[in-house]
Design a protein around this motif. Structure first.
Motif: not given
Length: 83
Positions: A42, A46, A56-57, A59-61, A63-64
């Motif tokens: 991840n 990211a 956006k993707e 940022k999500w990765m 956090y994961m």
């Protein structure tokens, strides 16, 4: 060494380690290897998304990756305190 090669090698090593630990019956270390593998994959994903402009993707990765890093630390603590 190329960052894609490095990420692929690290993820593959931790995947193989998880399979080996499952076969050996050492499930705590298998879970540790899997959480580290997920954190690495991840994190590299990211970085790749950010380079491609998918903020956006990315940022999500990120956090994961942080979640699985914290999970890895918790698993290490559980392994060290398990009797």
């Amino acid at each position: 060494m190329n960052i894609k090669w490095l990420s692929s090698i690290l993820v593959a090593l931790f995947s193989i380690a998880a399979i080996v630990f499952i076969i050996m019956g050492n499930f705590n270390f298998a879970v540790l290897a899997m959480t580290i593998m997920f954190a690495l994959s991840n994190g590299f994903r990211a970085k790749s998304f950010k380079e491609q402009g998918y903020m956006k993707e990315a940022k999500w990765m990120k956090y994961m990756a942080v979640f699985f890093s914290i999970a890895s630390i918790i698993v290490i603590i559980i392994i060290l305190t398990d009797k």
